[in-house]
Scaffold this motif. Structure first.
Motif, mmCIF file in Angstrom:
data_model
loop_
_atom_site.group_PDB
_atom_site.id
_atom_site.type_symbol
_atom_site.label_atom_id
_atom_site.label_comp_id
_atom_site.label_asym_id
_atom_site.label_seq_id
_atom_site.Cartn_x
_atom_site.Cartn_y
_atom_site.Cartn_z
ATOM 1 N N ALA A 47 4.876 -14.052 2.159
ATOM 2 C CA ALA A 47 3.758 -14.946 2.451
ATOM 3 C C ALA A 47 4.015 -15.756 3.714
ATOM 4 O O ALA A 47 3.104 -15.957 4.529
ATOM 5 C CB ALA A 47 3.511 -15.882 1.274
ATOM 6 N N ILE A 48 5.234 -16.214 3.899
ATOM 7 C CA ILE A 48 5.561 -16.983 5.101
ATOM 8 C C ILE A 48 5.452 -16.098 6.343
ATOM 9 O O ILE A 48 4.930 -16.522 7.381
ATOM 10 C CB ILE A 48 6.951 -17.620 4.972
ATOM 11 N N LEU A 49 5.921 -14.863 6.240
ATOM 12 C CA LEU A 49 5.761 -13.930 7.358
ATOM 13 C C LEU A 49 4.292 -13.677 7.653
ATOM 14 O O LEU A 49 3.886 -13.584 8.811
ATOM 15 C CB LEU A 49 6.475 -12.616 7.061
ATOM 16 N N SER A 50 3.489 -13.571 6.617
ATOM 17 C CA SER A 50 2.066 -13.347 6.803
ATOM 18 C C SER A 50 1.380 -14.562 7.407
ATOM 19 O O SER A 50 0.435 -14.421 8.183
ATOM 20 C CB SER A 50 1.426 -12.999 5.464
ATOM 21 N N LEU A 51 1.848 -15.748 7.065
ATOM 22 C CA LEU A 51 1.281 -16.956 7.671
ATOM 23 C C LEU A 51 1.611 -17.055 9.154
ATOM 24 O O LEU A 51 0.785 -17.488 9.952
ATOM 25 C CB LEU A 51 1.808 -18.203 6.948
ATOM 26 N N THR A 52 2.805 -16.642 9.519
ATOM 27 C CA THR A 52 3.204 -16.753 10.921
ATOM 28 C C THR A 52 2.670 -15.619 11.780
ATOM 29 O O THR A 52 2.468 -15.807 12.972
ATOM 30 C CB THR A 52 4.740 -16.796 11.047
ATOM 31 N N ARG A 53 2.473 -14.448 11.198
ATOM 32 C CA ARG A 53 1.946 -13.287 11.915
ATOM 33 C C ARG A 53 0.775 -12.712 11.127
ATOM 34 O O ARG A 53 0.940 -11.772 10.365
ATOM 35 C CB ARG A 53 3.014 -12.210 12.096
ATOM 36 N N PRO A 54 -0.442 -13.246 11.305
ATOM 37 C CA PRO A 54 -1.576 -12.838 10.490
ATOM 38 C C PRO A 54 -1.968 -11.371 10.641
ATOM 39 O O PRO A 54 -2.581 -10.806 9.751
ATOM 40 C CB PRO A 54 -2.722 -13.728 10.955
ATOM 41 N N GLY A 55 -1.627 -10.735 11.739
ATOM 42 C CA GLY A 55 -2.004 -9.346 11.944
ATOM 43 C C GLY A 55 -0.938 -8.354 11.533
ATOM 44 O O GLY A 55 -1.120 -7.155 11.670
ATOM 45 N N ALA A 56 0.177 -8.827 11.034
ATOM 46 C CA ALA A 56 1.266 -7.929 10.640
ATOM 47 C C ALA A 56 0.987 -7.372 9.251
ATOM 48 O O ALA A 56 0.968 -8.104 8.267
ATOM 49 C CB ALA A 56 2.591 -8.662 10.661
ATOM 50 N N VAL A 57 0.776 -6.088 9.186
ATOM 51 C CA VAL A 57 0.466 -5.469 7.897
ATOM 52 C C VAL A 57 1.728 -5.260 7.064
ATOM 53 O O VAL A 57 1.636 -5.063 5.856
ATOM 54 C CB VAL A 57 -0.290 -4.141 8.085
ATOM 55 N N SER A 58 2.888 -5.323 7.672
ATOM 56 C CA SER A 58 4.133 -5.077 6.935
ATOM 57 C C SER A 58 4.365 -6.120 5.847
ATOM 58 O O SER A 58 4.834 -5.781 4.758
ATOM 59 C CB SER A 58 5.317 -5.037 7.895
ATOM 60 N N SER A 59 4.026 -7.364 6.110
ATOM 61 C CA SER A 59 4.224 -8.396 5.091
ATOM 62 C C SER A 59 3.248 -8.218 3.932
ATOM 63 O O SER A 59 3.584 -8.503 2.781
ATOM 64 C CB SER A 59 4.084 -9.786 5.704
ATOM 65 N N GLU A 60 2.050 -7.722 4.222
ATOM 66 C CA GLU A 60 1.081 -7.484 3.146
ATOM 67 C C GLU A 60 1.487 -6.268 2.315
ATOM 68 O O GLU A 60 1.335 -6.270 1.094
ATOM 69 C CB GLU A 60 -0.318 -7.277 3.737
ATOM 70 N N ILE A 61 2.014 -5.242 2.973
ATOM 71 C CA ILE A 61 2.518 -4.075 2.245
ATOM 72 C C ILE A 61 3.703 -4.479 1.378
ATOM 73 O O ILE A 61 3.852 -4.019 0.243
ATOM 74 C CB ILE A 61 2.868 -2.940 3.222
ATOM 75 N N ALA A 62 4.543 -5.369 1.903
ATOM 76 C CA ALA A 62 5.672 -5.872 1.116
ATOM 77 C C ALA A 62 5.177 -6.629 -0.118
ATOM 78 O O ALA A 62 5.745 -6.496 -1.203
ATOM 79 C CB ALA A 62 6.556 -6.765 1.974
ATOM 80 N N ALA A 63 4.113 -7.409 0.041
ATOM 81 C CA ALA A 63 3.557 -8.140 -1.105
ATOM 82 C C ALA A 63 3.030 -7.173 -2.164
ATOM 83 O O ALA A 63 3.223 -7.395 -3.363
ATOM 84 C CB ALA A 63 2.448 -9.078 -0.639
ATOM 85 N N ILE A 64 2.393 -6.092 -1.738
ATOM 86 C CA ILE A 64 1.908 -5.092 -2.690
ATOM 87 C C ILE A 64 3.087 -4.460 -3.429
ATOM 88 O O ILE A 64 3.050 -4.286 -4.653
ATOM 89 C CB ILE A 64 1.067 -4.025 -1.962
ATOM 90 N N ALA A 65 4.144 -4.127 -2.697
ATOM 91 C CA ALA A 65 5.329 -3.520 -3.318
ATOM 92 C C ALA A 65 6.002 -4.494 -4.277
ATOM 93 O O ALA A 65 6.417 -4.107 -5.386
ATOM 94 C CB ALA A 65 6.305 -3.069 -2.242
ATOM 95 N N ILE A 66 6.104 -5.757 -3.903
ATOM 96 C CA ILE A 66 6.726 -6.768 -4.760
ATOM 97 C C ILE A 66 5.903 -6.959 -6.036
ATOM 98 O O ILE A 66 6.447 -7.050 -7.139
ATOM 99 C CB ILE A 66 6.893 -8.096 -3.995
ATOM 100 N N GLY A 67 4.586 -7.018 -5.891
ATOM 101 C CA GLY A 67 3.727 -7.150 -7.063
ATOM 102 C C GLY A 67 3.839 -5.965 -8.005
ATOM 103 O O GLY A 67 3.883 -6.125 -9.228
ATOM 104 N N THR A 68 3.911 -4.771 -7.428
ATOM 105 C CA THR A 68 4.071 -3.570 -8.243
ATOM 106 C C THR A 68 5.410 -3.572 -8.967
ATOM 107 O O THR A 68 5.495 -3.240 -10.152
ATOM 108 C CB THR A 68 3.930 -2.312 -7.365
ATOM 109 N N LEU A 69 6.468 -3.958 -8.257
ATOM 110 C CA LEU A 69 7.790 -4.035 -8.885
ATOM 111 C C LEU A 69 7.815 -5.069 -10.008
ATOM 112 O O LEU A 69 8.407 -4.832 -11.064
ATOM 113 C CB LEU A 69 8.860 -4.367 -7.851
#
Length: 127
Positions: A47-69
């Motif tokens: 979430a902090i990475l997503s706040l600092t880089r709003p266009g970075a899809v990697s942090s959102e993909i990481a959030a999806i993976a973390i939620g799935t895990l």
């Protein structure tokens, strides 16, 4: 910063904090509780990475993976017999993954609007 999706990043921080501190209300210690703590902290970092880089899809993909895990964790570690801990992982994992999917859509839109919001700057039309 993208104003239309910022609430998702703040929600991800709150849900990640709830997952990280969930051992306080369900009392499960050991590997399962530690795994929930680690996944909660990882959600906060995403979430902090997503706040600092709003266009970075990697942090959102990481959030999806973390939620799935986190959602799969009760079956993987074997604490489905602990109903409070299992439901906590299922509910918070689903929320993290859902917020990650919505954030991914918003990050892609922000990236198309302004490529400098991503980690790298892409030049369109050059080979």
């Amino acid at each position: 910063m993208r104003e239309e999706a910022r609430w998702t990043d703040l929600a991800l921080v709150a849900v990640g904090l709830a997952l990280a501190l969930s051992y306080l209300w369900h009392g499960m210690l050991g590997f399962g509780g530690g795994s929930m703590l680690v996944l909660g902290v990882a959600a906060i970092v995403a979430a902090i990475l997503s706040l600092t880089r709003p266009g970075a899809v990697s942090s959102e993909i990481a959030a999806i993976a973390i939620g799935t895990l986190a959602f799969v964790l009760p079956w993987a570690v074997g604490f489905t017999q602990e109903p409070v801990a299992a439901w906590t992982a299922w509910i918070l994992g689903a929320i993290i993954a859902g917020v990650g999917v919505y954030g991914l859509v918003m990050a892609v839109k922000a990236r198309r609007r302004d490529p400098e919001l991503a980690w790298t700057q892409h030049v369109v039309g050059r080979l």
